[in-house]
Motif scaffolding. Structure first.
Motif, mmCIF file in Angstrom:
data_model
loop_
_atom_site.group_PDB
_atom_site.id
_atom_site.type_symbol
_atom_site.label_atom_id
_atom_site.label_comp_id
_atom_site.label_asym_id
_atom_site.label_seq_id
_atom_site.Cartn_x
_atom_site.Cartn_y
_atom_site.Cartn_z
ATOM 1 N N SER A 57 -28.192 -44.381 -42.871
ATOM 2 C CA SER A 57 -28.347 -43.442 -41.773
ATOM 3 C C SER A 57 -28.159 -42.020 -42.296
ATOM 4 N N CYS A 58 -29.109 -41.150 -42.004
ATOM 5 C CA CYS A 58 -29.006 -39.791 -42.548
ATOM 6 C C CYS A 58 -29.748 -38.778 -41.682
ATOM 7 N N ILE A 59 -29.529 -37.534 -42.033
ATOM 8 C CA ILE A 59 -30.243 -36.406 -41.439
ATOM 9 C C ILE A 59 -31.139 -35.814 -42.526
ATOM 10 N N GLY A 60 -32.413 -35.689 -42.236
ATOM 11 C CA GLY A 60 -33.343 -35.135 -43.210
ATOM 12 C C GLY A 60 -33.416 -33.621 -43.113
ATOM 13 N N VAL A 75 -39.949 -28.867 -49.739
ATOM 14 C CA VAL A 75 -38.924 -29.650 -50.440
ATOM 15 C C VAL A 75 -38.036 -30.324 -49.394
ATOM 16 N N THR A 76 -37.450 -31.458 -49.770
ATOM 17 C CA THR A 76 -36.642 -32.225 -48.826
ATOM 18 C C THR A 76 -35.377 -32.751 -49.478
ATOM 19 N N ALA A 77 -34.392 -33.032 -48.630
ATOM 20 C CA ALA A 77 -33.146 -33.659 -49.065
ATOM 21 C C ALA A 77 -32.529 -34.335 -47.845
ATOM 22 N N ASN A 78 -31.667 -35.304 -48.083
ATOM 23 C CA ASN A 78 -30.981 -35.995 -46.997
ATOM 24 C C ASN A 78 -29.478 -35.752 -47.074
ATOM 25 N N ILE A 79 -28.855 -35.639 -45.906
ATOM 26 C CA ILE A 79 -27.402 -35.556 -45.827
ATOM 27 C C ILE A 79 -26.921 -36.640 -44.865
ATOM 28 N N SER A 80 -25.675 -37.033 -44.990
ATOM 29 C CA SER A 80 -25.109 -38.036 -44.102
ATOM 30 C C SER A 80 -24.688 -37.373 -42.792
ATOM 31 N N PRO A 81 -24.513 -38.148 -41.718
ATOM 32 C CA PRO A 81 -24.005 -37.578 -40.469
ATOM 33 C C PRO A 81 -22.648 -36.902 -40.662
ATOM 34 N N GLU A 82 -21.814 -37.479 -41.539
ATOM 35 C CA GLU A 82 -20.494 -36.902 -41.789
ATOM 36 C C GLU A 82 -20.600 -35.550 -42.495
ATOM 37 N N GLU A 83 -21.564 -35.420 -43.391
ATOM 38 C CA GLU A 83 -21.753 -34.144 -44.082
ATOM 39 C C GLU A 83 -22.233 -33.072 -43.115
ATOM 40 N N ALA A 84 -23.113 -33.457 -42.180
ATOM 41 C CA ALA A 84 -23.555 -32.504 -41.157
ATOM 42 C C ALA A 84 -22.363 -32.016 -40.337
ATOM 43 N N ALA A 85 -21.462 -32.938 -39.991
ATOM 44 C CA ALA A 85 -20.263 -32.576 -39.236
ATOM 45 C C ALA A 85 -19.345 -31.683 -40.068
ATOM 46 N N TYR A 86 -19.297 -31.939 -41.372
ATOM 47 C CA TYR A 86 -18.471 -31.130 -42.275
ATOM 48 C C TYR A 86 -18.978 -29.692 -42.334
ATOM 49 N N PHE A 87 -20.286 -29.508 -42.456
ATOM 50 C CA PHE A 87 -20.857 -28.159 -42.493
ATOM 51 C C PHE A 87 -20.580 -27.433 -41.179
ATOM 52 N N LEU A 182 -27.826 -24.569 -36.161
ATOM 53 C CA LEU A 182 -28.434 -25.710 -36.850
ATOM 54 C C LEU A 182 -27.529 -26.935 -36.800
ATOM 55 N N PHE A 183 -26.279 -26.755 -37.175
ATOM 56 C CA PHE A 183 -25.409 -27.915 -37.306
ATOM 57 C C PHE A 183 -24.687 -28.273 -36.010
ATOM 58 N N TYR A 184 -24.550 -27.321 -35.103
ATOM 59 C CA TYR A 184 -24.027 -27.651 -33.776
ATOM 60 C C TYR A 184 -24.976 -28.611 -33.070
ATOM 61 N N ARG A 185 -26.257 -28.270 -33.063
ATOM 62 C CA ARG A 185 -27.239 -29.117 -32.388
ATOM 63 C C ARG A 185 -27.392 -30.463 -33.084
ATOM 64 N N THR A 186 -27.261 -30.474 -34.406
ATOM 65 C CA THR A 186 -27.363 -31.729 -35.144
ATOM 66 C C THR A 186 -26.188 -32.644 -34.823
ATOM 67 N N VAL A 187 -24.983 -32.092 -34.846
ATOM 68 C CA VAL A 187 -23.794 -32.889 -34.544
ATOM 69 C C VAL A 187 -23.846 -33.417 -33.111
ATOM 70 N N ARG A 188 -24.294 -32.588 -32.177
ATOM 71 C CA ARG A 188 -24.405 -33.038 -30.791
ATOM 72 C C ARG A 188 -25.407 -34.183 -30.665
ATOM 73 N N TYR A 189 -26.511 -34.089 -31.397
ATOM 74 C CA TYR A 189 -27.501 -35.169 -31.346
ATOM 75 C C TYR A 189 -26.922 -36.469 -31.903
ATOM 76 N N VAL A 190 -26.203 -36.379 -33.004
ATOM 77 C CA VAL A 190 -25.601 -37.572 -33.601
ATOM 78 C C VAL A 190 -24.634 -38.229 -32.615
ATOM 79 N N HIS A 191 -23.860 -37.426 -31.911
ATOM 80 C CA HIS A 191 -22.926 -37.972 -30.922
ATOM 81 C C HIS A 191 -23.667 -38.738 -29.826
#
Length: 222
Positions: A57-60, A75-87, A182-191
């Protein structure tokens, strides 16, 4: 009729996007549900799918540079949901200086024995090399390349020393508020996703576990 019209539209996995006149950064949903035997994980973390392939499970993250007409670099990279929350937590705490670097090698080797490599760098500095205060203190860089994948002593995959070949690279600078968005909306989506799939997975997993425990107790004559 309205529903039919909606289904004809392109369905995107984009969670959030940041654009400038020359570049674009978007975060995309690539979350995958854990197998029922690992129900408490909620997110897949190396779980095998029906085709025998590992799922994570990841965020692209996708960076585009379209500053040169007719030559868009992606260019692309993947991060984990936990890393998104960390940022998100770092910008939420108001970190003055921040640095994160990550390199991953993955996929099946090509005909030359090379596997895909992604390098992700995220930094924050309020003062530039010229000594002036930066209006855009956040720096995100993604670099894609290839390298030779070998097994580590712990059984994981690492890149053979000296085998890395650099490919495309794109960077972008952001303000505190844009990085936060960027990361507020990502973390909210993961929740939201966790609540949606977690309810189903928790019920199914706990039910099956209780059945297993009951069967074992019965076999023991309990």
């Amino acid at each position: 009729m309205k529903r039919e019209q909606e289904t004809n539209k392109y369905i995107t996995q984009q969670i959030v996007v940041y654009k400038t006149t020359k570049k674009l950064l978007e975060l995309n949903e690539k979350l995958k549900i854990a197998n029922v035997e690992n129900y408490a994980h909620i997110h897949a973390d190396g779980d095998m799918n029906e085709n025998g392939r590992k799922q994570r499970s990841c965020i692209g993250m996708k960076l585009q540079d379209y500053s040169k007409k007719g030559n868009t670099i992606i260019v692309t990279a993947n991060i984990s949901p936990e890393e998104a929350a960390y940022f998100y937590s770092c910008v939420n705490r108001g970190e003055k200086v921040f640095e994160f670097e990550q390199m991953k090698i993955f996929g099946e080797p090509d005909k030359n024995g090379n596997s895909k490599v992604t390098k992700l760098t995220i930094k924050r500095n309020t003062i530039g090399s010229d000594g002036k205060v930066r209006k855009l203190p956040w720096y995100i860089q993604i670099e894609n390349g290839v390298g030779i994948k070998i097994k580590s002593q712990t059984g994981g995959s690492i890149m053979k020393s000296g085998s890395y070949q650099k490919g495309n690279m794109v960077f972008i600078n952001l303000s505190d508020i844009d990085f936060y968005k960027l990361f507020y909306r990502t973390v909210r989506y993961v929740h939201v996703w966790e609540l949606l799939v977690g309810n189903f997975l928790l019920n199914e997993g706990r039910t099956l576990r209780e059945e297993q425990v009951a069967a074992w107790l019965a076999s023991q004559g309990a």
